[in-house]
Scaffold this motif. Structure first.
Motif, PDB file in Angstrom:
ATOM      1  N   MET A 204       0.849  -1.172   0.000  1.00  0.00           N
ATOM      2  CA  MET A 204       0.000   0.000   0.000  1.00  0.00           C
ATOM      3  C   MET A 204       0.894   1.233   0.000  1.00  0.00           C
ATOM      4  N   ARG A 205       0.575   2.168  -0.820  1.00  0.00           N
ATOM      5  CA  ARG A 205       1.420   3.346  -0.983  1.00  0.00           C
ATOM      6  C   ARG A 205       1.032   4.489  -0.067  1.00  0.00           C
ATOM      7  N   SER A 206      -0.189   4.506   0.443  1.00  0.00           N
ATOM      8  CA  SER A 206      -0.639   5.622   1.272  1.00  0.00           C
ATOM      9  C   SER A 206       0.156   5.788   2.565  1.00  0.00           C
ATOM     10  N   PRO A 207       0.554   4.719   3.271  1.00  0.00           N
ATOM     11  CA  PRO A 207       1.387   4.928   4.451  1.00  0.00           C
ATOM     12  C   PRO A 207       2.730   5.573   4.098  1.00  0.00           C
ATOM     13  N   PHE A 208       3.280   5.213   2.944  1.00  0.00           N
ATOM     14  CA  PHE A 208       4.533   5.833   2.502  1.00  0.00           C
ATOM     15  C   PHE A 208       4.323   7.314   2.238  1.00  0.00           C
ATOM     16  N   ILE A 209       3.237   7.641   1.575  1.00  0.00           N
ATOM     17  CA  ILE A 209       2.936   9.043   1.281  1.00  0.00           C
ATOM     18  C   ILE A 209       2.754   9.817   2.575  1.00  0.00           C
ATOM     19  N   ASP A 210       2.080   9.223   3.539  1.00  0.00           N
ATOM     20  CA  ASP A 210       1.879   9.877   4.829  1.00  0.00           C
ATOM     21  C   ASP A 210       3.216  10.130   5.520  1.00  0.00           C
ATOM     22  N   ALA A 211       4.113   9.162   5.464  1.00  0.00           N
ATOM     23  CA  ALA A 211       5.404   9.304   6.145  1.00  0.00           C
ATOM     24  C   ALA A 211       6.306  10.321   5.460  1.00  0.00           C
TER      25      ALA A 211
ATOM     26  N   VAL B 243       1.869  16.086  -1.242  1.00  0.00           N
ATOM     27  CA  VAL B 243       1.021  14.902  -1.410  1.00  0.00           C
ATOM     28  C   VAL B 243       0.619  14.738  -2.872  1.00  0.00           C
ATOM     29  N   ALA B 244       0.285  15.833  -3.539  1.00  0.00           N
ATOM     30  CA  ALA B 244      -0.148  15.745  -4.934  1.00  0.00           C
ATOM     31  C   ALA B 244       0.968  15.188  -5.820  1.00  0.00           C
ATOM     32  N   LEU B 245       2.193  15.657  -5.602  1.00  0.00           N
ATOM     33  CA  LEU B 245       3.319  15.177  -6.393  1.00  0.00           C
ATOM     34  C   LEU B 245       3.556  13.686  -6.167  1.00  0.00           C
ATOM     35  N   MET B 246       3.568  13.258  -4.907  1.00  0.00           N
ATOM     36  CA  MET B 246       3.816  11.839  -4.611  1.00  0.00           C
ATOM     37  C   MET B 246       2.700  10.952  -5.159  1.00  0.00           C
ATOM     38  N   CYS B 247       1.474  11.407  -5.069  1.00  0.00           N
ATOM     39  CA  CYS B 247       0.359  10.621  -5.610  1.00  0.00           C
ATOM     40  C   CYS B 247       0.499  10.466  -7.118  1.00  0.00           C
ATOM     41  N   ARG B 248       0.881  11.548  -7.795  1.00  0.00           N
ATOM     42  CA  ARG B 248       1.038  11.494  -9.245  1.00  0.00           C
ATOM     43  C   ARG B 248       2.181  10.544  -9.637  1.00  0.00           C
ATOM     44  N   VAL B 249       3.314  10.628  -8.922  1.00  0.00           N
ATOM     45  CA  VAL B 249       4.466   9.785  -9.244  1.00  0.00           C
ATOM     46  C   VAL B 249       4.164   8.312  -8.960  1.00  0.00           C
ATOM     47  N   LEU B 250       3.472   8.037  -7.850  1.00  0.00           N
ATOM     48  CA  LEU B 250       3.190   6.659  -7.463  1.00  0.00           C
ATOM     49  C   LEU B 250       1.936   6.083  -8.111  1.00  0.00           C
ATOM     50  N   GLY B 251       1.190   6.924  -8.807  1.00  0.00           N
ATOM     51  CA  GLY B 251      -0.008   6.451  -9.493  1.00  0.00           C
ATOM     52  C   GLY B 251      -1.168   6.179  -8.554  1.00  0.00           C
ATOM     53  N   VAL B 252      -1.292   6.993  -7.533  1.00  0.00           N
ATOM     54  CA  VAL B 252      -2.358   6.844  -6.539  1.00  0.00           C
ATOM     55  C   VAL B 252      -3.241   8.081  -6.615  1.00  0.00           C
ATOM     56  N   SER B 253      -4.543   7.909  -6.459  1.00  0.00           N
ATOM     57  CA  SER B 253      -5.422   9.071  -6.474  1.00  0.00           C
ATOM     58  C   SER B 253      -5.297   9.833  -5.149  1.00  0.00           C
ATOM     59  N   ARG B 254      -5.360  11.153  -5.251  1.00  0.00           N
ATOM     60  CA  ARG B 254      -5.282  11.949  -4.026  1.00  0.00           C
ATOM     61  C   ARG B 254      -6.463  11.676  -3.114  1.00  0.00           C
ATOM     62  N   SER B 255      -7.643  11.484  -3.711  1.00  0.00           N
ATOM     63  CA  SER B 255      -8.829  11.224  -2.891  1.00  0.00           C
ATOM     64  C   SER B 255      -8.676   9.917  -2.117  1.00  0.00           C
ATOM     65  N   GLY B 256      -8.087   8.900  -2.743  1.00  0.00           N
ATOM     66  CA  GLY B 256      -7.849   7.630  -2.057  1.00  0.00           C
ATOM     67  C   GLY B 256      -6.849   7.782  -0.929  1.00  0.00           C
ATOM     68  N   CYS B 257      -5.819   8.589  -1.166  1.00  0.00           N
ATOM     69  CA  CYS B 257      -4.810   8.833  -0.131  1.00  0.00           C
ATOM     70  C   CYS B 257      -5.434   9.552   1.057  1.00  0.00           C
ATOM     71  N   TYR B 258      -6.220  10.591   0.785  1.00  0.00           N
ATOM     72  CA  TYR B 258      -6.858  11.330   1.873  1.00  0.00           C
ATOM     73  C   TYR B 258      -7.920  10.480   2.578  1.00  0.00           C
ATOM     74  N   ALA B 259      -8.580   9.589   1.851  1.00  0.00           N
ATOM     75  CA  ALA B 259      -9.539   8.676   2.490  1.00  0.00           C
ATOM     76  C   ALA B 259      -8.819   7.747   3.459  1.00  0.00           C
ATOM     77  N   TYR B 260      -7.639   7.273   3.049  1.00  0.00           N
ATOM     78  CA  TYR B 260      -6.832   6.431   3.948  1.00  0.00           C
ATOM     79  C   TYR B 260      -6.464   7.208   5.206  1.00  0.00           C
ATOM     80  N   LEU B 261      -6.012   8.449   5.044  1.00  0.00           N
ATOM     81  CA  LEU B 261      -5.612   9.251   6.196  1.00  0.00           C
ATOM     82  C   LEU B 261      -6.792   9.556   7.112  1.00  0.00           C
ATOM     83  N   ALA B 262      -7.976   9.743   6.544  1.00  0.00           N
ATOM     84  CA  ALA B 262      -9.157  10.026   7.350  1.00  0.00           C
ATOM     85  C   ALA B 262      -9.627   8.789   8.108  1.00  0.00           C
ATOM     86  N   ALA B 263      -9.435   7.599   7.529  1.00  0.00           N
ATOM     87  CA  ALA B 263      -9.902   6.360   8.156  1.00  0.00           C
ATOM     88  C   ALA B 263      -8.937   5.859   9.217  1.00  0.00           C
ATOM     89  N   ARG B 264      -7.726   6.338   9.214  1.00  0.00           N
ATOM     90  CA  ARG B 264      -6.707   5.832  10.143  1.00  0.00           C
ATOM     91  C   ARG B 264      -7.098   5.977  11.614  1.00  0.00           C
TER      92      ARG B 264
END
Length: 96
Positions: free
Chosen positions: A1-8, A21-42
């Motif tokens: 999962m890439r979201s914990p890496f993005i968070d760190a 966050v936007a740059l890392m999501c674009r480079v890793l191929g992850v949607s920003r909304s998915g990343c923020y959803a992960y952070l909100a659910a943590r």
């Protein structure tokens, strides 16, 4: 999962040299909304894990209190009795 890496690795007050966050999501191929959803659910995930650990701690306490004489069946029964004692019976109306 890439979201914990993005968070760190994201830029924060404690990590000002981190990346956006936007740059890392674009480079890793992850949607920003998915990343923020992960952070909100943590926080909810952490609370759920804490609630799951509580019965285990109570069972360990009961096992130690019995001088380690009770086995798994008895410890489970004691835990069930303690939970039932703290809750009203189902189907019974309050007298107050």
């Amino acid at each position: 999962m890439r979201s914990p890496f993005i968070d760190a690795e994201s830029a924060t007050e404690t990590n000002p040299r981190g990346h956006g966050v936007a740059l890392m999501c674009r480079v890793l191929g992850v949607s920003r909304s998915g990343c923020y959803a992960y952070l909100a659910a943590r926080p909810a995930d952490e609370e759920q894990a804490r609630q799951e650990d509580q019965p285990v701690a109570e069972m360990r306490h009961n096992h130690d209190a019995s001088r380690r004489a009770y086995g798994a069946l008895r410890i489970t029964a004691v835990a069930a009795e303690e939970r039932a004692a703290g809750q009203p019976q189902a189907g019974r109306a309050d007298d107050a």
